[in-house]
Design an enzyme around this catalytic site. Sequence first.
Site: not given
Ligand code: NAD
Length: 235
Positions: A57, A89-91, A107, A175-176, A200, A218
């Site tokens: 990752r 919440q992204n890393v 996170h 975010t979900s 979303n 987004a």
């Molecule tokens: P999630 O995966 O649970 O939800 C993602 C959300 O994004 C969904 O509701 C989806 O409908 C929406 N989505 C999809 N494509 C989109 C777009 N183009 N524009 C806007 N929205 C869109 O993720 P979460 O709610 O962030 O929570 C899950 C956990 O996973 C968090 O704790 C996070 O830290 C972690 N995570 C981080 C990353 C990263 O850093 N990129 C990636 C995956 C998960």
Amino acid sequence: MSKQILVLTGAGISAESGLKTFRDSGGLWEDHAIEDVATPEGFAADPELVWRFYKMRYQQAEQARPNAGHYALAELEEVLGEQFHIITQNVDGLHQKAGSKRVLEMHGRLKRCFCTDCHKRYEMSRTDLSLPVPVCDACRSVLRPDIVWFGEIPYYLSEIDQLLRNCDLFLVIGTSGVVYPAAGFVLTARYHGARTISINPNEPANNTHFDECIQSKAGDFLPSFVAELKQQVLT
Ligand code: NAD
Ligand code: ZN
């Protein structure tokens, strides 16, 4: 015009940069069960597996580029300065790559790790990732990724609480609405008088808590929305 704008982002904002969200991939994360790779128990049971997962990752995130959504938010911060903050919440570090400065990574971050014993922090780029489980230079104990796993306490909760109480507009992007405490932030912001908007393509699980749910990606929505907000600030 809103005075303080606060943004909460989740994995969805990075989807258009090619990074997989968790929930959109059927409950498995890059073919792994979440308990195996994103909990302290999973790390204790198989640190090599967890390290393989986070090295991968980290490399994906290093190669990823910010998209139009990240850039639009960075542009808004240029204009608003101290009146604008991001909680993510992204890393993956993509907000900072796009130029955002006021970012709270609740996170953790993929580009860092720390010692499980003496807690010394390291940059991944200065860590020997050829080892199956990297070790601390200072005390030789096992290092772990600087990621807040399920069951652990997120970073910056008191700063976040302050921002939620003081914002006038709270935007929640990609975010979900399932992972707490972040999923409950909208209630605090709303209780303290903020207007709340979700962006979303799908409805988040906590959709009833928002004043408005905009069903859009987004990267499609944010550039024009931000241009409008900037216009309001500058006129
Ligand atoms: P999630 O995966 O649970 O939800 C993602 C959300 O994004 C969904 O509701 C989806 O409908 C929406 N989505 C999809 N494509 C989109 C777009 N183009 N524009 C806007 N929205 C869109 O993720 P979460 O709610 O962030 O929570 C899950 C956990 O996973 C968090 O704790 C996070 O830290 C972690 N995570 C981080 C990353 C990263 O850093 N990129 C990636 C995956 C998960
Ligand atoms: Zn150590």
